[in-house]
Design an enzyme around this catalytic site. Structure first.
Site, PDB file in Angstrom:
ATOM      1  N   ASP A   1      13.351  32.791  16.611  1.00  0.00           N
ATOM      2  CA  ASP A   1      14.213  33.628  15.783  1.00  0.00           C
ATOM      3  C   ASP A   1      13.728  33.622  14.342  1.00  0.00           C
ATOM      4  OD1 ASP A   1      15.516  33.736  18.111  1.00  0.00           O
ATOM      5  OD2 ASP A   1      17.471  33.059  17.353  1.00  0.00           O
TER       6      ASP A   1
ATOM      7  N   SER B   1      32.763  61.427  36.310  1.00  0.00           N
ATOM      8  CA  SER B   1      33.128  60.071  36.706  1.00  0.00           C
ATOM      9  C   SER B   1      32.872  59.932  38.206  1.00  0.00           C
ATOM     10  CB  SER B   1      34.588  59.804  36.387  1.00  0.00           C
ATOM     11  OG  SER B   1      35.389  60.680  37.135  1.00  0.00           O
TER      12      SER B   1
ATOM     13  N   GLU C   1      23.292  49.867  42.634  1.00  0.00           N
ATOM     14  CA  GLU C   1      23.182  49.211  41.325  1.00  0.00           C
ATOM     15  C   GLU C   1      24.533  48.634  40.921  1.00  0.00           C
ATOM     16  OE1 GLU C   1      21.151  52.776  39.809  1.00  0.00           O
ATOM     17  OE2 GLU C   1      22.945  53.241  38.648  1.00  0.00           O
TER      18      GLU C   1
ATOM     19  N   LYS D   1      27.816  47.906  38.997  1.00  0.00           N
ATOM     20  CA  LYS D   1      28.662  48.719  38.132  1.00  0.00           C
ATOM     21  C   LYS D   1      29.108  47.828  36.982  1.00  0.00           C
ATOM     22  CE  LYS D   1      32.779  51.588  38.561  1.00  0.00           C
ATOM     23  NZ  LYS D   1      33.487  50.927  37.463  1.00  0.00           N
TER      24      LYS D   1
ATOM     25  N   ASP E   1      31.011  46.627  33.679  1.00  0.00           N
ATOM     26  CA  ASP E   1      32.345  46.846  33.131  1.00  0.00           C
ATOM     27  C   ASP E   1      32.227  47.137  31.635  1.00  0.00           C
ATOM     28  OD1 ASP E   1      35.034  47.070  33.230  1.00  0.00           O
ATOM     29  OD2 ASP E   1      35.442  44.928  33.080  1.00  0.00           O
TER      30      ASP E   1
ATOM     31  N   ARG F   1      31.259  59.485  26.436  1.00  0.00           N
ATOM     32  CA  ARG F   1      31.456  60.397  27.542  1.00  0.00           C
ATOM     33  C   ARG F   1      32.521  61.434  27.190  1.00  0.00           C
ATOM     34  NH1 ARG F   1      35.072  60.456  31.502  1.00  0.00           N
ATOM     35  NH2 ARG F   1      34.498  61.751  33.265  1.00  0.00           N
TER      36      ARG F   1
ATOM     37  N   GLU G   1      25.465  52.310  30.217  1.00  0.00           N
ATOM     38  CA  GLU G   1      26.730  51.646  29.993  1.00  0.00           C
ATOM     39  C   GLU G   1      26.554  50.668  28.835  1.00  0.00           C
ATOM     40  OE1 GLU G   1      28.971  52.761  32.014  1.00  0.00           O
ATOM     41  OE2 GLU G   1      30.639  51.345  32.097  1.00  0.00           O
TER      42      GLU G   1
ATOM     43  N   TYR H   1      21.114  53.877  33.101  1.00  0.00           N
ATOM     44  CA  TYR H   1      21.063  54.077  34.554  1.00  0.00           C
ATOM     45  C   TYR H   1      20.845  55.510  35.006  1.00  0.00           C
ATOM     46  CZ  TYR H   1      26.028  54.843  33.575  1.00  0.00           C
ATOM     47  OH  TYR H   1      27.210  55.257  33.043  1.00  0.00           O
TER      48      TYR H   1
ATOM     49  N   LYS I   1      24.032  55.448  45.045  1.00  0.00           N
ATOM     50  CA  LYS I   1      23.583  56.820  44.792  1.00  0.00           C
ATOM     51  C   LYS I   1      22.552  57.225  45.831  1.00  0.00           C
ATOM     52  CE  LYS I   1      23.925  56.359  39.766  1.00  0.00           C
ATOM     53  NZ  LYS I   1      23.154  56.028  38.550  1.00  0.00           N
TER      54      LYS I   1
ATOM     55  N   LYS J   1      34.202  49.067  44.788  1.00  0.00           N
ATOM     56  CA  LYS J   1      34.823  48.056  43.927  1.00  0.00           C
ATOM     57  C   LYS J   1      34.958  46.726  44.662  1.00  0.00           C
ATOM     58  CE  LYS J   1      36.501  50.569  40.334  1.00  0.00           C
ATOM     59  NZ  LYS J   1      37.110  50.134  39.113  1.00  0.00           N
TER      60      LYS J   1
ATOM     61  N   CYS K   1      49.186  16.621  14.286  1.00  0.00           N
ATOM     62  CA  CYS K   1      47.863  16.765  14.889  1.00  0.00           C
ATOM     63  C   CYS K   1      47.646  15.640  15.897  1.00  0.00           C
ATOM     64  CB  CYS K   1      46.781  16.723  13.821  1.00  0.00           C
ATOM     65  SG  CYS K   1      45.115  16.665  14.502  1.00  0.00           S
TER      66      CYS K   1
ATOM     67  N   CYS L   1      44.572  13.294  14.344  1.00  0.00           N
ATOM     68  CA  CYS L   1      44.672  12.514  13.107  1.00  0.00           C
ATOM     69  C   CYS L   1      46.113  12.234  12.690  1.00  0.00           C
ATOM     70  CB  CYS L   1      43.934  13.205  11.971  1.00  0.00           C
ATOM     71  SG  CYS L   1      44.778  14.680  11.389  1.00  0.00           S
TER      72      CYS L   1
ATOM     73  N   CYS M   1      45.748  22.149  11.888  1.00  0.00           N
ATOM     74  CA  CYS M   1      45.686  20.875  11.197  1.00  0.00           C
ATOM     75  C   CYS M   1      44.879  21.145   9.933  1.00  0.00           C
ATOM     76  CB  CYS M   1      44.963  19.830  12.059  1.00  0.00           C
ATOM     77  SG  CYS M   1      44.605  18.319  11.134  1.00  0.00           S
TER      78      CYS M   1
ATOM     79  N   CYS N   1      40.135  15.330   9.256  1.00  0.00           N
ATOM     80  CA  CYS N   1      40.532  15.139  10.659  1.00  0.00           C
ATOM     81  C   CYS N   1      39.270  15.068  11.523  1.00  0.00           C
ATOM     82  CB  CYS N   1      41.404  16.302  11.097  1.00  0.00           C
ATOM     83  SG  CYS N   1      41.787  16.294  12.852  1.00  0.00           S
TER      84      CYS N   1
HETATM   85 ZN    ZN Z   1      43.970  16.559  12.604  1.00  0.00          ZN
END
Ligand code: ZN
Length: 681
Positions: free
Chosen positions: A29, A78, A111, A113, A115, A134, A173, A225, A289, A313, A407, A410, A425, A430
């Site tokens: 990174d 759809s 494939e 689906k 969510d 869409r 998607e 897709y 498909k 589903k 807490c 602590c 807290c 703590c």
């Molecule tokens: Zn605490």
């Protein structure tokens, strides 16, 4: 220079693709950040060479005024749903009957689906020019600035130019990965905001927001897709088009499979109903498909659905179990969360033993008691949640839950700020808070100390070796080797990692402090605005002595910092102990690396004189004037030797001629817009 910039961009695009599309990064990174810094610096020196497809141009920093509506080239329909294999078999029947095929060997593509939320992307000559929702299928919203923040969507396609269609529309998607979904909800929980029910909700909300930075913060992902329109490309099957899109650098889902006949489709469904729980994204079914595109054409569509595809589903999964106990956890910001422990139960492929009950109001509302039988479900197929208590199963032995006033770690009194749902807290010493904040400090986005895991942090805090995060830099070998399971070699490695982390980028340091609401984005904005730690500290300590409100206003004017965040920053620096620990860091040898000054902070507009001529298409003169002034430039009415730049719209007047005569820089409207956008960093 132009060639050099393009080479650098291509290199970054390559690594973006490796990281976000293939999930196989070749560089760290840090190295990636370094390349981006380099590009930003060079583009800041040559703003006229910034192109819209540059990797620096992903985030337009600001608020959109609204979304334009756009018509899809091909309607986005759809899918019809099926909920069991009988319904799936009926679909296969219909397909074969319509095509007049008796044998059971139609080629399907199965494939997962996802969510998420469907989007359409338009590329012209390989450059992303539009992203749309869409909508109602024929007309959607133009959400291009939001879509550009999705790192797995290339701003520029790969591949040789000979093959690149002049116009290419693909669909996919957009979604939020499960780890990110958990992170977003955890942050919302800590901030006292309502949590999202599932990744789809948070994706849909993100794509609709007008605050582009907020979209970027949600870290959306995508799977492409469908190749819905490609000028001049001859493709015969759906699977072929997926391969082609992959070659263009688009992220297609590699779990997709070509199946011969219905039985192979069923195998795929069975297989993934189990295996899906190991994925880092939520899937609620399989899309089936017909593979051959000429078959798809023959089958056509109803008014709502294509006849050549169907969604299968997965059955919804819930489970009941008993609540064994309700405990209280303390997080980094001191947020106190009730957590239920259950009799272990199988739910959507994992054994569930615990679930967050979010907050005490929630426990009261659902009236969850120890000993209760509860109905569990996985929100977005991942986070187990108590749906409700099955009260008919109560025996009278159940113990109502009493929210603690102290807490559990602590013992100091808990505080519930007015209007918030979260109890906290507020004791900064703590141990629970301390452990979490040290983990945050050493995390990848912060000081990135390799080997500083939770078990080690527990020991360091419990043995009093770390009373704050600055103590990490005071650890000695003799302290470490005394710890259980700490060999000499690992102690050396750890000390080396700590030493290495001492040189830290300014924004990472700000992030590592763990100021409430200050994530990586806000940290970057602060680093850029204040430039140095001294300025940040002096700005803040002034505020602690009475200038609080004006300081807060100044902070909330920084892009990426809202008022809640600003208040939180002011509050943080007003605690003397917090500032002391920061001083300790420097005493222990921490050294801030500041980005090369000019590169990141100077706006190409600052101190420059501009003249406008002709009509701008994207904004009126008044807006242009405001933008330039807000970036530190000024507008004058006539062109003289002192003019730095003339911005030229449609039908420019004599000012353009004069600029050319005087050798003043001339900028087209497009170039001007690019620079405005570039001035974000
Ligand atoms: Zn605490």
């Amino acid at each position: 220079m132009k060639r050099e910039l393009e080479r650098l961009r291509d290199l970054i695009r390559y690594h973006e693709h490796k990281y976000y599309v293939e999930s196989e990064p070749e560089i760290s990174d840090r190295e990636f950040d370094r390349l981006m810094e380099q590009l930003k610096a060079r583009e800041a020196q040559h703003p006229e060479l910034v192109t819209p497809d540059s990797p620096t141009q992903r985030i337009f920093d600001g608020t959109l005024e609204g979304f334009k509506q756009v018509s899809h080239k091909v309607a986005m329909l759809s899918l019809d749903n099926s909920y069991n294999f009988t319904e799936l078999a009926a679909f296969d029947e219909r397909v074969r009957r319509s095509l007049g095929i008796d044998t059971d060997d139609i080629e399907y593509v199965a494939e997962l689906k996802i969510d998420g939320v469907g989007i359409a992307l338009l590329y012209e000559n390989g450059v992303l020019v539009r992203g749309a929702t869409r909508g109602n299928g024929t007309v959607g919203d133009d959400i291009t600035p939001n879509v550009r923040t999705i790192m797995s969507i290339p701003l520029k396609l790969q591949g040789d130019d000979g093959l690149m269609p002049p116009s290419l529309e693909v669909r996919g998607e957009a979604f939020i990965g499960l780890k990110e979904f958990e992170r977003i909800n955890r942050e919302r929980e800590e901030a006292g905001q309502p949590v999202f029910a599932n990744p789809r909700n948070s994706t849909a909300g993100a794509l609709r927001t007008l605050d582009v930075m907020e979209v970027a913060r949600r870290r959306l992902d995508v799977f492409i897709y469908t190749l819905s329109h490609a000028e001049g490309l001859a493709v015969e099957t759906h699977s072929e088009s997926l391969k082609l899109m992959g070659r263009f650098g688009l992220k297609v889902n590699l779990t997709t499979r070509v199946c011969r006949g219905l039985s192979q489709v069923k195998n795929y469904c069975d297989e993934w109903q189990e295996k899906r729980h190991s994925l880092d994204y939520a899937t609620d079914g399989v899309v089936v498909k017909v593979n051959r595109l000429d078959y798809q054409q023959r089958l056509g569509q109803t008014s709502k659905h294509p006849r050549w595809a169907i969604a299968y589903k997965f059955p919804a999964e819930q489970a009941t179990t008993k609540v064994l106990s309700i405990d209280v956890q303390v997080g980094r910001t001191g947020a106190v969360t009730p957590v239920a422990t259950f009799e272990p139960v199988q739910l959507s492929g994992t054994t569930v033993k615990r679930a967050s009950l979010h907050n005490f109001d929630e426990v009261r509302r659902k009236d969850v008691r120890v000993g209760d039988t509860v109905l569990l479900e996985k929100a977005g197929e991942i986070i187990p949640q108590v749906v409700n208590v099955i009260k008919s199963e109560r025996t009278g032995e159940e113990m109502p839950f009493e929210a603690p006033t102290e807490c559990p770690v602590c013992g100091s009194s808990l505080v519930k700020p007015e209007g918030e749902v979260v109890t906290r807290c507020v004791n900064s010493a703590c141990p629970a808070v301390l452990k979490e904040s040290i983990a945050h400090f050493a995390s990848r986005a912060g000081f990135e100390i390799d080997g500083m895991g939770p078990a080690l942090i527990d020991m360091l805090v419990d043995r009093g070796l770390a009373k704050n995060y600055a103590d990490l830099f005071k650890l000695k070998k003799e302290n470490l080797v005394e710890l259980p399971r700490m060999a000499e070699k690992s102690a050396d490695n750890l000390l080396a990692a700590i030493e290495k982390s001492k040189k830290v980028r300014f924004d990472r340091l700000i992030y590592a402090l763990g100021i409430r609401h200050v994530g990586a984005f806000a940290a970057r904005a602060l680093a850029q605005r204040f430039g140095t730690m001294d300025e940040l500290l002096s700005g803040k300590s002034a505020s602690a002595t009475g200038l609080l409100t004006s300081e807060q206003t100044a902070l909330s004017e920084i892009d990426g910092i809202g008022e809640i965040v600003a208040a939180s920053i002011v509050q943080y620096f007003s605690v003397p102990g917090n500032v002391d620990v920061i001083e300790e860091l420097f005493d222990a040898g921490v050294e801030i690396i500041y980005p090369e000054k000019k590169a990141a902070s100077a706006s190409p507009f600052s101190g420059k004189r501009f003249v406008l001529t002709g009509t701008l298409n994207s904004m009126n003169r008044e807006e242009a004037k405001e933008r330039i002034e807000s970036l530190g430039g000024q507008i004058t009415s006539s062109v003289t030797e002192k003019t730095d730049c003339v911005i030229v719209g449609d039908k420019p007047g004599s000012k353009l001629d004069k600029a050319r005569k005087l050798g003043v820089d001339v900028l087209s409207e497009d170039a001007f817009l690019e620079i405005i956008k570039a001035d974000i960093g």
